[in-house]
Design an enzyme around this catalytic site. Structure first.
Site, PDB file in Angstrom:
ATOM      1  CG  PHE A 149      38.764  24.099  29.512  1.00  0.00           C
ATOM      2  CD1 PHE A 149      38.315  22.785  29.624  1.00  0.00           C
ATOM      3  CD2 PHE A 149      40.072  24.373  29.898  1.00  0.00           C
ATOM      4  CE1 PHE A 149      39.147  21.777  30.110  1.00  0.00           C
ATOM      5  CE2 PHE A 149      40.906  23.383  30.385  1.00  0.00           C
ATOM      6  CZ  PHE A 149      40.442  22.083  30.493  1.00  0.00           C
ATOM      7  CB  CYS A 281      40.332  23.998  40.228  1.00  0.00           C
ATOM      8  SG  CYS A 281      38.795  24.271  41.073  1.00  0.00           S
TER       9      CYS A 281
HETATM   10  P1  NAD Z   1      43.098  29.720  31.410  1.00  0.00           P
HETATM   11  O1  NAD Z   1      43.786  30.497  32.460  1.00  0.00           O
HETATM   12  O2  NAD Z   1      43.886  29.313  30.218  1.00  0.00           O
HETATM   13  O3  NAD Z   1      41.851  30.561  30.831  1.00  0.00           O
HETATM   14  C1  NAD Z   1      40.913  31.171  31.691  1.00  0.00           C
HETATM   15  C2  NAD Z   1      40.296  32.360  30.966  1.00  0.00           C
HETATM   16  O4  NAD Z   1      41.316  33.330  30.684  1.00  0.00           O
HETATM   17  C3  NAD Z   1      39.657  32.004  29.628  1.00  0.00           C
HETATM   18  O5  NAD Z   1      38.441  32.687  29.492  1.00  0.00           O
HETATM   19  C4  NAD Z   1      40.692  32.437  28.603  1.00  0.00           C
HETATM   20  O6  NAD Z   1      40.101  32.855  27.384  1.00  0.00           O
HETATM   21  C5  NAD Z   1      41.408  33.591  29.277  1.00  0.00           C
HETATM   22  N1  NAD Z   1      42.842  33.649  28.946  1.00  0.00           N
HETATM   23  C6  NAD Z   1      43.666  32.606  28.646  1.00  0.00           C
HETATM   24  N2  NAD Z   1      44.927  33.047  28.443  1.00  0.00           N
HETATM   25  C7  NAD Z   1      44.907  34.386  28.616  1.00  0.00           C
HETATM   26  C8  NAD Z   1      45.905  35.401  28.560  1.00  0.00           C
HETATM   27  N3  NAD Z   1      47.171  35.128  28.287  1.00  0.00           N
HETATM   28  N4  NAD Z   1      45.531  36.673  28.807  1.00  0.00           N
HETATM   29  C9  NAD Z   1      44.248  36.976  29.119  1.00  0.00           C
HETATM   30  N5  NAD Z   1      43.264  36.044  29.181  1.00  0.00           N
HETATM   31  C10 NAD Z   1      43.581  34.769  28.933  1.00  0.00           C
HETATM   32  O7  NAD Z   1      42.425  28.456  32.122  1.00  0.00           O
HETATM   33  P2  NAD Z   1      41.726  27.209  31.445  1.00  0.00           P
HETATM   34  O8  NAD Z   1      42.765  26.355  30.784  1.00  0.00           O
HETATM   35  O9  NAD Z   1      40.549  27.635  30.652  1.00  0.00           O
HETATM   36  O10 NAD Z   1      41.173  26.440  32.740  1.00  0.00           O
HETATM   37  C11 NAD Z   1      41.937  25.557  33.501  1.00  0.00           C
HETATM   38  C12 NAD Z   1      42.618  26.273  34.646  1.00  0.00           C
HETATM   39  O11 NAD Z   1      41.646  26.892  35.473  1.00  0.00           O
HETATM   40  C13 NAD Z   1      43.376  25.322  35.575  1.00  0.00           C
HETATM   41  O12 NAD Z   1      44.575  25.943  35.946  1.00  0.00           O
HETATM   42  C14 NAD Z   1      42.452  25.153  36.763  1.00  0.00           C
HETATM   43  O13 NAD Z   1      43.077  24.802  37.968  1.00  0.00           O
HETATM   44  C15 NAD Z   1      41.874  26.523  36.833  1.00  0.00           C
HETATM   45  N6  NAD Z   1      40.623  26.511  37.575  1.00  0.00           N
HETATM   46  C16 NAD Z   1      40.650  27.012  38.851  1.00  0.00           C
HETATM   47  C17 NAD Z   1      39.498  26.991  39.616  1.00  0.00           C
HETATM   48  C18 NAD Z   1      39.509  27.522  41.013  1.00  0.00           C
HETATM   49  O14 NAD Z   1      38.440  27.609  41.596  1.00  0.00           O
HETATM   50  N7  NAD Z   1      40.634  27.907  41.578  1.00  0.00           N
HETATM   51  C19 NAD Z   1      38.314  26.467  39.081  1.00  0.00           C
HETATM   52  C20 NAD Z   1      38.324  25.976  37.770  1.00  0.00           C
HETATM   53  C21 NAD Z   1      39.490  26.007  37.034  1.00  0.00           C
END
Ligand code: NAD
Length: 497
Positions: A149, A281
């Site tokens: 998000f 992140c």
């Molecule tokens: P999230 O892992 O909850 O969701 C990411 C995606 O996965 C979304 O599209 C969501 O719909 C899907 N998803 C969520 N739960 C799922 C499940 N149980 N099974 C399958 N799909 C699922 O992450 P978020 O809250 O949207 O974003 C924040 C996180 O992303 C933080 O941990 C942040 O550090 C990380 N992030 C990492 C980077 C990087 O480059 N390493 C960049 C941006 C964000």
């Protein structure tokens, strides 16, 4: 109430939704749209469109592909105000930060306009008599991009420009809280002249992600999100024969050495910790203060943090918006409460902050917690909020030990005025992106982005040269063109032997 559809085969698509998900403005707490959640049949339709389009797209001349990328770059620039407003409404970050993420994303489009250079292969002649060899890279096929998000424009732009420019078709799955920027991107690609079916958007929840991971029509997956989900994506995706890169969560540390310019460090640490309410992140949630500078450093950071104006992202002069939802706010307050109960010092307390006129928004003020124990959840978990934890170390060796004991290894930084210490840190630290007096060392798009350890599952980093490799497969072609001359040359060579 506005309904947000999917985008399949060059047009908006409603299909047969498996449900709806409310899209909420975190600055007001009010619902602003209904997002349609794709059914398995909707996903099948997107995959079929992508597969139909991909073959012809892969054979489209590089000059045409790069020209479309160039037009797309110009269109994103022309529409960045519209896109930034969508991001502010659905994510909550302030307007200039939203513009900033679009600019950083656009850098990957810049890189994609020169994909002809990145795709140049190798060629050796006469590896044997009359025999040549050349190497090339071809697209993997259909690529899915599953997004978090917190960067609704930039993270998808880490993926689709390179995937498309290298000849793949793409299906983006945006986060359900922040889907609109991906839909605008789809309209812009159409306007740029991209053939229908090459870029698709489907929205949905974990069931849709499960469907993507197992779908036989999808060849590769780029995922960015939290580590637990990255692990699922990596395990299930690869077990279904897909190429997977899965970027996970982070808990970035900065070491501050006693020889550092503390005024400079404090200013930059405050911006890195609290920018975008800490929902990056590459945010900086932990500082390791070395050699007794902790109290002075904490005072200086607090002085900067107190000047941060928290409010609605579109309002004039606002530096920091809300966190994404009520559950996040509650979780972050719980972590601060817990640290306080364990005896940490709350140097700056943002828990009670109320923004006038936006009482229902999910706001928190910048919070600084000093003397945090290494076993406290506020230190060991990814907080993903406007919270800075300060821990103390006597020496560089102790500090680097703390940094490297983190299971995450996304970004890491050091503040020092000693070149030797900076160089040593860059080599010692177990992280994929390192800053020396740079607290958010996010690489530019012509380098690759990615962490180590639990911050990256899979092999390759995203965008830049590693992105090109991820979206393409290598091929080596050995050629011989028999003719009288090459035949005669082969025979005379054999006679001499
Ligand atoms: P999230 O892992 O909850 O969701 C990411 C995606 O996965 C979304 O599209 C969501 O719909 C899907 N998803 C969520 N739960 C799922 C499940 N149980 N099974 C399958 N799909 C699922 O992450 P978020 O809250 O949207 O974003 C924040 C996180 O992303 C933080 O941990 C942040 O550090 C990380 N992030 C990492 C980077 C990087 O480059 N390493 C960049 C941006 C964000």
């Amino acid at each position: 109430m506005r309904t947000i559809p999917h985008w399949i085969d060059g047009a908006e698509y409603i299909g047969d939704p498996s449900g709806e998900s409310p899209v909420v403005d975190p600055g007001t707490g009010r619902e602003v749209a209904n997002l349609l959640l794709a059914s398995p049949a909707d996903l099948d339709r997107a995959v079929a469109a992508a597969r139909r389009a991909q073959g012809a797209w892969a054979r489209t001349p590089l000059s045409v592909r790069t020209s479309i990328m160039f037009t797309m770059r110009e269109l994103v620039l022309a529409h960045q105000d519209e896109m930034a407003r969508m991001i502010v409404q659905e994510h909550g970050k302030n307007y200039s930060d939203a513009i900033g993420e679009i600019q950083r994303g656009r850098e990957t489009l810049d890189f994609a306009t020169a994909i002809n250079v990145a795709l140049k292969g190798e060629h050796s002649v006469d590896i044997s008599t009359g025999v040549d060899i050349f190497s090339l890279r071809q697209p993997v096929g259909v690529v899915a991009g599953i997004c978090p998000f917190n960067f609704p424009a930039m993270v998808p732009m880490w993926m689709h420009p390179l995937a498309i420019a290298t000849g793949n078709a793409v299906i983006v799955k945006p986060a359900s809280a922040t889907p609109s920027a991906a839909l605008l991107t789809a309209r812009l690609y159409k306007e740029a002249g991209l053939p229908d079916g090459v870029f698709n958007v489907v929205s949905g929840d974990r069931e849709l992600v499960g469907g993507i991971l197992e779908h036989p029509g999808i060849d590769a997956i780029s995922f960015v999100g939290s580590t637990p989900v990255a692990r699922i994506v990596q395990e299930v995706g690869t077990s279904h024969g897909k190429r997977v890169q899965a970027l996970g969560g982070a808990n970035n540390h900065a070491i501050v050495m006693p020889d550092a310019d503390l005024g400079f460090a404090a200013q930059h640490i405050s911006a890195a910790a609290f920018g975008a309410a800490g929902e990056r992140c590459m945010a900086l949630p932990v500082v390791v203060a070395v050699g007794g500078i902790g109290p002075d450093l904490a005072r200086r950071i607090r002085a900067h943090a107190q000047t941060i104006r928290v409010g609605y992202g579109m309002d004039e002069g606002v530096d920091m918006g809300p966190v994404i939802d009520a559950a996040s706010k509650k979780r972050i307050i719980g972590l601060i409460d817990d640290a306080e109960a364990r005896g940490a010092d709350i140097v700056l307390d943002g828990r009670g902050l109320v923004v006038e006129g936006h009482e229902e928004g999910f706001f928190l003020g910048p919070t600084i917690v000093d003397g945090v124990a290494l076993d406290a959840p506020i230190y060991s978990e990814e907080v993903f909020g406007p919270v800075l934890a300060i821990v103390h170390a006597d020496t560089y060796d102790e500090a680097i030990g703390i940094v490297n004991s983190s299971p995450f290894g996304n970004g890491a930084a050091i503040f020092t005025n000693d070149g030797g210490t900076g160089r040593r840190f860059a080599l010692d630290v177990e992280a994929g992106m390192v800053g020396v007096n740079v607290p958010i060392p996010t690489p530019v798009a012509y380098y690759s982005f990615g962490g180590w350890k639990d911050s990256l599952l899979g092999d390759t980093h995203i965008h830049g040269p590693e992105g090109v490799r991820f979206y393409t497969r290598a091929k080596a072609v050995t050629t011989r063109w028999p003719s009288e001359r090459t035949y005669a040359a082969t025979m005379s060579f054999q006679r001499e032997e």
